[in-house]
Design a protein around this motif. Structure first.
Motif, PDB file in Angstrom:
ATOM      1  N   THR A  54       0.804  -1.217   0.000  1.00  0.00           N
ATOM      2  CA  THR A  54       0.000   0.000   0.000  1.00  0.00           C
ATOM      3  C   THR A  54       0.839   1.270   0.000  1.00  0.00           C
ATOM      4  N   MET A  55       2.011   1.231   0.602  1.00  0.00           N
ATOM      5  CA  MET A  55       2.826   2.443   0.741  1.00  0.00           C
ATOM      6  C   MET A  55       3.161   3.116  -0.595  1.00  0.00           C
ATOM      7  N   PRO A  56       3.627   2.386  -1.616  1.00  0.00           N
ATOM      8  CA  PRO A  56       3.905   3.074  -2.889  1.00  0.00           C
ATOM      9  C   PRO A  56       2.649   3.599  -3.563  1.00  0.00           C
ATOM     10  N   GLU A  57       1.519   2.929  -3.358  1.00  0.00           N
ATOM     11  CA  GLU A  57       0.262   3.426  -3.912  1.00  0.00           C
ATOM     12  C   GLU A  57      -0.085   4.776  -3.289  1.00  0.00           C
ATOM     13  N   ILE A  58       0.125   4.893  -1.985  1.00  0.00           N
ATOM     14  CA  ILE A  58      -0.154   6.157  -1.298  1.00  0.00           C
ATOM     15  C   ILE A  58       0.828   7.234  -1.750  1.00  0.00           C
ATOM     16  N   ALA A  59       2.107   6.873  -1.858  1.00  0.00           N
ATOM     17  CA  ALA A  59       3.112   7.844  -2.303  1.00  0.00           C
ATOM     18  C   ALA A  59       2.765   8.383  -3.688  1.00  0.00           C
ATOM     19  N   ASN A  60       2.409   7.493  -4.600  1.00  0.00           N
ATOM     20  CA  ASN A  60       2.022   7.926  -5.945  1.00  0.00           C
ATOM     21  C   ASN A  60       0.818   8.856  -5.907  1.00  0.00           C
ATOM     22  N   ILE A  62      -0.151  10.822  -3.443  1.00  0.00           N
ATOM     23  CA  ILE A  62       0.231  12.124  -2.885  1.00  0.00           C
ATOM     24  C   ILE A  62       0.972  12.956  -3.923  1.00  0.00           C
ATOM     25  N   TRP A  63       1.931  12.355  -4.614  1.00  0.00           N
ATOM     26  CA  TRP A  63       2.701  13.098  -5.614  1.00  0.00           C
ATOM     27  C   TRP A  63       1.814  13.591  -6.747  1.00  0.00           C
ATOM     28  N   LYS A  64       0.849  12.776  -7.126  1.00  0.00           N
ATOM     29  CA  LYS A  64      -0.066  13.200  -8.191  1.00  0.00           C
ATOM     30  C   LYS A  64      -0.989  14.305  -7.696  1.00  0.00           C
ATOM     31  N   LEU A  65      -1.527  14.144  -6.484  1.00  0.00           N
ATOM     32  CA  LEU A  65      -2.448  15.136  -5.931  1.00  0.00           C
ATOM     33  C   LEU A  65      -1.766  16.490  -5.768  1.00  0.00           C
ATOM     34  N   PHE A  66      -0.515  16.474  -5.310  1.00  0.00           N
ATOM     35  CA  PHE A  66       0.206  17.720  -5.067  1.00  0.00           C
ATOM     36  C   PHE A  66       1.059  18.146  -6.269  1.00  0.00           C
ATOM     37  N   GLN A  67       0.808  17.512  -7.406  1.00  0.00           N
ATOM     38  CA  GLN A  67       1.427  17.904  -8.678  1.00  0.00           C
ATOM     39  C   GLN A  67       2.953  17.956  -8.564  1.00  0.00           C
ATOM     40  N   GLN A  68       3.513  16.820  -8.168  1.00  0.00           N
ATOM     41  CA  GLN A  68       4.958  16.691  -8.002  1.00  0.00           C
ATOM     42  C   GLN A  68       5.471  15.558  -8.895  1.00  0.00           C
ATOM     43  N   PRO A  69       5.575  15.807 -10.206  1.00  0.00           N
ATOM     44  CA  PRO A  69       5.913  14.724 -11.139  1.00  0.00           C
ATOM     45  C   PRO A  69       7.384  14.328 -11.157  1.00  0.00           C
ATOM     46  N   SER A 124      -6.575   4.596   5.734  1.00  0.00           N
ATOM     47  CA  SER A 124      -6.999   5.993   5.821  1.00  0.00           C
ATOM     48  C   SER A 124      -6.019   6.799   6.666  1.00  0.00           C
ATOM     49  N   ILE A 125      -5.643   6.257   7.814  1.00  0.00           N
ATOM     50  CA  ILE A 125      -4.686   6.951   8.685  1.00  0.00           C
ATOM     51  C   ILE A 125      -3.320   7.025   8.019  1.00  0.00           C
ATOM     52  N   LEU A 126      -2.943   5.978   7.293  1.00  0.00           N
ATOM     53  CA  LEU A 126      -1.642   5.966   6.624  1.00  0.00           C
ATOM     54  C   LEU A 126      -1.575   7.034   5.531  1.00  0.00           C
ATOM     55  N   TYR A 127      -2.676   7.287   4.833  1.00  0.00           N
ATOM     56  CA  TYR A 127      -2.707   8.386   3.862  1.00  0.00           C
ATOM     57  C   TYR A 127      -2.385   9.708   4.557  1.00  0.00           C
ATOM     58  N   HIS A 128      -2.987   9.929   5.708  1.00  0.00           N
ATOM     59  CA  HIS A 128      -2.746  11.167   6.462  1.00  0.00           C
ATOM     60  C   HIS A 128      -1.280  11.269   6.874  1.00  0.00           C
ATOM     61  N   ALA A 151      -2.893  17.243   5.349  1.00  0.00           N
ATOM     62  CA  ALA A 151      -2.847  15.785   5.466  1.00  0.00           C
ATOM     63  C   ALA A 151      -4.249  15.194   5.381  1.00  0.00           C
ATOM     64  N   ASP A 152      -5.215  15.844   6.025  1.00  0.00           N
ATOM     65  CA  ASP A 152      -6.598  15.374   5.923  1.00  0.00           C
ATOM     66  C   ASP A 152      -7.186  15.654   4.541  1.00  0.00           C
ATOM     67  N   TYR A 153      -6.687  16.682   3.872  1.00  0.00           N
ATOM     68  CA  TYR A 153      -7.103  16.969   2.493  1.00  0.00           C
ATOM     69  C   TYR A 153      -6.760  15.780   1.589  1.00  0.00           C
ATOM     70  N   THR A 154      -5.587  15.190   1.804  1.00  0.00           N
ATOM     71  CA  THR A 154      -5.213  14.000   1.046  1.00  0.00           C
ATOM     72  C   THR A 154      -6.205  12.874   1.289  1.00  0.00           C
ATOM     73  N   VAL A 155      -6.550  12.660   2.552  1.00  0.00           N
ATOM     74  CA  VAL A 155      -7.508  11.599   2.881  1.00  0.00           C
ATOM     75  C   VAL A 155      -8.864  11.890   2.239  1.00  0.00           C
ATOM     76  N   LEU A 156      -9.281  13.152   2.297  1.00  0.00           N
ATOM     77  CA  LEU A 156     -10.561  13.558   1.721  1.00  0.00           C
ATOM     78  C   LEU A 156     -10.635  13.231   0.232  1.00  0.00           C
ATOM     79  N   LYS A 157      -9.526  13.373  -0.464  1.00  0.00           N
ATOM     80  CA  LYS A 157      -9.497  13.124  -1.904  1.00  0.00           C
ATOM     81  C   LYS A 157      -9.203  11.664  -2.245  1.00  0.00           C
ATOM     82  N   SER A 158      -8.889  10.871  -1.250  1.00  0.00           N
ATOM     83  CA  SER A 158      -8.493   9.479  -1.471  1.00  0.00           C
ATOM     84  C   SER A 158      -9.708   8.555  -1.470  1.00  0.00           C
ATOM     85  N   PRO A 159      -9.516   7.288  -1.847  1.00  0.00           N
ATOM     86  CA  PRO A 159     -10.617   6.312  -1.750  1.00  0.00           C
ATOM     87  C   PRO A 159     -10.857   5.841  -0.320  1.00  0.00           C
ATOM     88  N   PHE A 160     -10.104   6.367   0.647  1.00  0.00           N
ATOM     89  CA  PHE A 160     -10.194   5.870   2.017  1.00  0.00           C
ATOM     90  C   PHE A 160     -10.674   6.943   2.990  1.00  0.00           C
TER      91      PHE A 160
END
Length: 292
Positions: A54-60, A62-69, A124-128, A151-160
């Protein structure tokens, strides 16, 4: 009992704008609480393999959400190592971070919903917490409420995202953090597309209150007043159909409900000193079929 540890070097491949960027990130997961009830539940219901997957899925995400290609856009640590560590946290937190480590509370894991709800809550907590690993905070100059809100914004936009955790317009201050600030950031996104990623990027070296005016033309206090006024005047929103049923199935379940009912009934009868059938309140047999 020895801590259970698993380290894995992963190549996280991101396909962006017609070209491929490959980033090597070493991800580690360790259960330092495997002798505790929470640590044992982690091993049973979540596990290190799931965490590593799950960790690389979350990292990807976050980088996509925060536009860090690119690697240059991202926050890095020595040797590019990120660890998730299960252990008892003494401050009551469900999770926290320190440098490149995410600490997940073993005691918190004990309280997770049954069944698949445990993985959902853990993720969900790990996304945060992983957002804290990768976000910019102006080298500590950004308000804590803002970084927690991001950090909660990431969770809000995530599937979790846990439905009902936060609602638009809640809170008394924009920097209360967590759900309140995440919803405010969502509102700011509606004023300018990509606002939150842009604000995060500006905070790479330092946070300045004037960033809000530079991006949206108004200071943050004025934006908060307008947000609250708009939220107060908005009609109540209707939740999506059946979303609550899905949450029940995922986080509680019929099996758990049926398992719990007899225990509650026995507790009530004992509390009210009703040891026999004749002392109990009787009902006519009525079965709900779903057709009513």
């Amino acid at each position: 009992m020895a801590a259970k540890t698993h380290n894995l070097s992963l190549l996280i491949a991101l396909s962006l704008l017609q070209f491929q960027i490959t980033l090597a990130v070493r991800l580690g997961a360790t259960n330092n609480a495997s002798s505790t009830p929470g640590g044992q539940r982690f091993d049973r219901d979540i596990g290190i393999p799931y965490t590593i997957k799950t960790m690389p899925e979350i990292a990807n995400f976050i980088w996509k959400l925060f536009q860090q290609p690119t690697e240059g856009d991202r926050r890095h640590y020595p040797d590019d190592v990120v660890n998730v560590i299960i252990q008892d946290l003494q401050d009551g937190a469900l999770g926290e971070t320190g440098d490149n480590n995410v600490y997940m509370s073993a005691k918190g894991i004990e309280t997770y919903p049954p069944g698949d709800g445990a993985k959902f809550m853990f993720t969900s907590i790990l996304y945060h917490e992983m957002t804290h690993i990768f976000q910019w905070s102006g080298k500590g100059t950004a308000p804590g409420g803002l970084t927690e809100g991001m950090a909660d914004y990431t969770v809000l936009k995530s599937p979790f995202y846990v439905e009902g955790y936060s609602t638009p317009g809640e809170g008394e201050r924009w920097d209360e953090g967590y759900g309140t600030t995440s919803r405010f950031l969502e509102y700011c996104d509606s004023l300018r597309k990509g606002f939150t990623p842009k604000l995060n990027k500006m905070m790479r070296e330092v946070y300045k209150p004037e960033y809000w005016k530079q991006l949206l033309g108004k200071d943050v206090d004025q934006l908060w007043k307008e947000y609250k006024a708009k939220s107060d005047s908005a009609p109540p929103t209707t939740p999506p159909p059946h979303r609550g049923n899905q949450g029940f199935d995922r986080e509680i379940g019929t099996a758990y409900t049926l398992e719990t009912l007899p225990g509650i009934a026995n507790f009530i009868w004992k509390l009210f000193q009703q040891p026999s059938e004749t002392s109990l309140r009787q009902f006519k047999r009525r079965v709900y079929t779903g057709a009513e």
